[in-house]
Design a protein around this motif. Sequence first.
Motif, PDB file in Angstrom:
ATOM      1  N   ALA A  16     -71.319   2.105 -19.910  1.00  0.00           N
ATOM      2  CA  ALA A  16     -70.320   2.203 -18.846  1.00  0.00           C
ATOM      3  C   ALA A  16     -69.421   3.414 -19.050  1.00  0.00           C
ATOM      4  CB  ALA A  16     -69.488   0.926 -18.785  1.00  0.00           C
ATOM      5  N   VAL A  17     -68.967   3.619 -20.289  1.00  0.00           N
ATOM      6  CA  VAL A  17     -68.108   4.761 -20.583  1.00  0.00           C
ATOM      7  C   VAL A  17     -68.886   6.066 -20.428  1.00  0.00           C
ATOM      8  CG1 VAL A  17     -66.841   5.958 -22.421  1.00  0.00           C
ATOM      9  CG2 VAL A  17     -66.510   3.499 -22.057  1.00  0.00           C
ATOM     10  N   ALA A  18     -70.102   6.103 -20.966  1.00  0.00           N
ATOM     11  CA  ALA A  18     -70.911   7.317 -20.884  1.00  0.00           C
ATOM     12  C   ALA A  18     -71.236   7.671 -19.435  1.00  0.00           C
ATOM     13  CB  ALA A  18     -72.193   7.135 -21.677  1.00  0.00           C
ATOM     14  N   SER A  19     -71.474   6.676 -18.600  1.00  0.00           N
ATOM     15  CA  SER A  19     -71.754   6.935 -17.184  1.00  0.00           C
ATOM     16  C   SER A  19     -70.612   7.708 -16.549  1.00  0.00           C
ATOM     17  CB  SER A  19     -71.964   5.620 -16.426  1.00  0.00           C
ATOM     18  OG  SER A  19     -73.089   4.935 -16.905  1.00  0.00           O
ATOM     19  N   ARG A  20     -69.402   7.249 -16.816  1.00  0.00           N
ATOM     20  CA  ARG A  20     -68.238   7.911 -16.229  1.00  0.00           C
ATOM     21  C   ARG A  20     -68.040   9.312 -16.796  1.00  0.00           C
ATOM     22  NH1 ARG A  20     -63.408   7.995 -18.323  1.00  0.00           N
ATOM     23  NH2 ARG A  20     -63.764   6.154 -19.630  1.00  0.00           N
ATOM     24  N   VAL A  21     -68.162   9.455 -18.114  1.00  0.00           N
ATOM     25  CA  VAL A  21     -67.913  10.754 -18.744  1.00  0.00           C
ATOM     26  C   VAL A  21     -68.995  11.760 -18.344  1.00  0.00           C
ATOM     27  CG1 VAL A  21     -67.648  11.971 -20.932  1.00  0.00           C
ATOM     28  CG2 VAL A  21     -66.682   9.680 -20.666  1.00  0.00           C
ATOM     29  N   PHE A  22     -70.254  11.347 -18.351  1.00  0.00           N
ATOM     30  CA  PHE A  22     -71.331  12.240 -17.911  1.00  0.00           C
ATOM     31  C   PHE A  22     -71.099  12.695 -16.473  1.00  0.00           C
ATOM     32  CE2 PHE A  22     -74.660  10.266 -20.988  1.00  0.00           C
ATOM     33  CZ  PHE A  22     -74.356  11.205 -21.955  1.00  0.00           C
ATOM     34  N   ALA A  23     -70.696  11.759 -15.602  1.00  0.00           N
ATOM     35  CA  ALA A  23     -70.490  12.093 -14.196  1.00  0.00           C
ATOM     36  C   ALA A  23     -69.322  13.060 -14.022  1.00  0.00           C
ATOM     37  CB  ALA A  23     -70.251  10.825 -13.388  1.00  0.00           C
ATOM     38  N   GLU A  24     -68.272  12.883 -14.808  1.00  0.00           N
ATOM     39  CA  GLU A  24     -67.089  13.734 -14.677  1.00  0.00           C
ATOM     40  C   GLU A  24     -67.300  15.124 -15.273  1.00  0.00           C
ATOM     41  OE1 GLU A  24     -64.076  11.470 -16.611  1.00  0.00           O
ATOM     42  OE2 GLU A  24     -63.770  10.109 -14.899  1.00  0.00           O
ATOM     43  N   LEU A  61     -79.199   6.149 -16.955  1.00  0.00           N
ATOM     44  CA  LEU A  61     -79.948   6.275 -15.707  1.00  0.00           C
ATOM     45  C   LEU A  61     -80.632   4.964 -15.334  1.00  0.00           C
ATOM     46  CD1 LEU A  61     -81.544   9.811 -16.116  1.00  0.00           C
ATOM     47  CD2 LEU A  61     -79.612   9.151 -14.676  1.00  0.00           C
ATOM     48  N   ASP A  62     -81.199   4.285 -16.320  1.00  0.00           N
ATOM     49  CA  ASP A  62     -81.821   2.988 -16.050  1.00  0.00           C
ATOM     50  C   ASP A  62     -80.787   2.008 -15.503  1.00  0.00           C
ATOM     51  OD1 ASP A  62     -84.236   3.967 -16.932  1.00  0.00           O
ATOM     52  OD2 ASP A  62     -84.151   3.009 -18.901  1.00  0.00           O
ATOM     53  N   HIS A  63     -79.601   2.039 -16.080  1.00  0.00           N
ATOM     54  CA  HIS A  63     -78.522   1.161 -15.623  1.00  0.00           C
ATOM     55  C   HIS A  63     -78.130   1.507 -14.184  1.00  0.00           C
ATOM     56  CE1 HIS A  63     -74.840  -1.191 -15.622  1.00  0.00           C
ATOM     57  NE2 HIS A  63     -74.170  -0.107 -15.287  1.00  0.00           N
ATOM     58  N   ALA A  64     -78.058   2.799 -13.875  1.00  0.00           N
ATOM     59  CA  ALA A  64     -77.684   3.224 -12.525  1.00  0.00           C
ATOM     60  C   ALA A  64     -78.706   2.736 -11.501  1.00  0.00           C
ATOM     61  CB  ALA A  64     -77.565   4.742 -12.468  1.00  0.00           C
ATOM     62  N   ASP A 104     -68.591   1.994  -8.445  1.00  0.00           N
ATOM     63  CA  ASP A 104     -69.231   2.914  -9.392  1.00  0.00           C
ATOM     64  C   ASP A 104     -69.548   4.228  -8.699  1.00  0.00           C
ATOM     65  OD1 ASP A 104     -69.456   1.212 -11.745  1.00  0.00           O
ATOM     66  OD2 ASP A 104     -70.914   0.061 -10.610  1.00  0.00           O
ATOM     67  N   ASP A 105     -68.517   4.965  -8.288  1.00  0.00           N
ATOM     68  CA  ASP A 105     -68.769   6.200  -7.556  1.00  0.00           C
ATOM     69  C   ASP A 105     -69.488   7.243  -8.419  1.00  0.00           C
ATOM     70  OD1 ASP A 105     -66.678   6.857  -9.229  1.00  0.00           O
ATOM     71  OD2 ASP A 105     -65.501   7.866  -7.689  1.00  0.00           O
ATOM     72  N   HIS A 106     -69.448   7.071  -9.727  1.00  0.00           N
ATOM     73  CA  HIS A 106     -70.119   8.023 -10.613  1.00  0.00           C
ATOM     74  C   HIS A 106     -71.644   7.910 -10.557  1.00  0.00           C
ATOM     75  CE1 HIS A 106     -69.240   4.350 -12.957  1.00  0.00           C
ATOM     76  NE2 HIS A 106     -70.462   4.532 -13.419  1.00  0.00           N
ATOM     77  N   LEU A 107     -72.174   6.791 -10.038  1.00  0.00           N
ATOM     78  CA  LEU A 107     -73.624   6.632  -9.982  1.00  0.00           C
ATOM     79  C   LEU A 107     -74.271   7.724  -9.141  1.00  0.00           C
ATOM     80  CD1 LEU A 107     -74.160   2.787  -9.534  1.00  0.00           C
ATOM     81  CD2 LEU A 107     -74.211   4.132 -11.622  1.00  0.00           C
ATOM     82  N   VAL A 108     -73.647   8.038  -8.008  1.00  0.00           N
ATOM     83  CA  VAL A 108     -74.208   9.061  -7.125  1.00  0.00           C
ATOM     84  C   VAL A 108     -74.188  10.420  -7.806  1.00  0.00           C
ATOM     85  CG1 VAL A 108     -73.966  10.221  -4.901  1.00  0.00           C
ATOM     86  CG2 VAL A 108     -73.528   7.766  -5.078  1.00  0.00           C
ATOM     87  N   ARG A 109     -73.081  10.737  -8.475  1.00  0.00           N
ATOM     88  CA  ARG A 109     -72.998  12.025  -9.178  1.00  0.00           C
ATOM     89  C   ARG A 109     -74.053  12.118 -10.272  1.00  0.00           C
ATOM     90  NH1 ARG A 109     -67.370  10.758  -8.891  1.00  0.00           N
ATOM     91  NH2 ARG A 109     -66.248  12.123  -7.459  1.00  0.00           N
ATOM     92  N   LEU A 110     -74.232  11.039 -10.988  1.00  0.00           N
ATOM     93  CA  LEU A 110     -75.202  11.032 -12.081  1.00  0.00           C
ATOM     94  C   LEU A 110     -76.610  11.336 -11.581  1.00  0.00           C
ATOM     95  CD1 LEU A 110     -74.213   7.962 -14.268  1.00  0.00           C
ATOM     96  CD2 LEU A 110     -74.474  10.314 -15.062  1.00  0.00           C
ATOM     97  N   LEU A 111     -76.986  10.678 -10.501  1.00  0.00           N
ATOM     98  CA  LEU A 111     -78.359  10.784 -10.031  1.00  0.00           C
ATOM     99  C   LEU A 111     -78.628  12.057  -9.242  1.00  0.00           C
ATOM    100  CD1 LEU A 111     -78.957   7.086  -8.958  1.00  0.00           C
ATOM    101  CD2 LEU A 111     -79.914   8.257 -10.942  1.00  0.00           C
ATOM    102  N   THR A 112     -77.580  12.725  -8.779  1.00  0.00           N
ATOM    103  CA  THR A 112     -77.801  13.888  -7.930  1.00  0.00           C
ATOM    104  C   THR A 112     -77.334  15.201  -8.541  1.00  0.00           C
ATOM    105  OG1 THR A 112     -75.689  13.485  -6.809  1.00  0.00           O
ATOM    106  CG2 THR A 112     -77.673  12.542  -5.808  1.00  0.00           C
TER     107      THR A 112
END
Length: 201
Positions: A16-24, A61-64, A104-112
């Motif tokens: 959860a933390v990594a998702s946000r930090v990677f996206a930011e 990514l699997d989590h997203a 989870d607005d960071h999901l879109v940033r992560l995947l795109t």
Amino acid sequence: MTKQELVDRRQREIIAVASRVFAERGYHNTGVADIARELGAGHGTFYRYFESKLDLLRHVLDHAVDRIMAALADEDPGASDTAQEYRAQVERIGAALFRLLRDDDHLVRLLTMHASNVDAEITARVSEAAESLFSLTESYLRNGVDKGFLRADLDIEITARGVNGMILLGALNALGREEAINSERWIRGFTDLMFDGITAR
């Protein structure tokens, strides 16, 4: 709580933390130290749960993808028998995706924006996730063609990609904008375009 349950919970926290930090910050601009600092833990804690930063990204990514699929799981692609029922389905799917975007607005940033430029394996992973979503949309459209409430000559493959592209670009456009709160406006705009087109009647 068992030891395995504690391990699973800690892994979820790190993801959860990594998702946000990677996206930011982006994958390349994020170090293990950044994630550990956000967690209030040391490097050793991180490496007890993941082999490397790249291994963590795979889990992120699997989590997203799991989160997106879970948001869509309540709908059955074969359930609609009329265009009106399908339109209602699309509206419900839109509402579910907007709830996910809010949470989870960071999901879109992560995947795109970030994940696809890491390496060939991660790019393939993102492409595979996109293909799964295309296939899901195709199944809704095929149901409509088979039951006669969508055009018999509909190019299902291209239309599915167009619909998903519209949703994805809409989500990207909504990120960080006040209008994103008005999900009803976005959903109405998408469904009007899908079902009514843009020409005057």
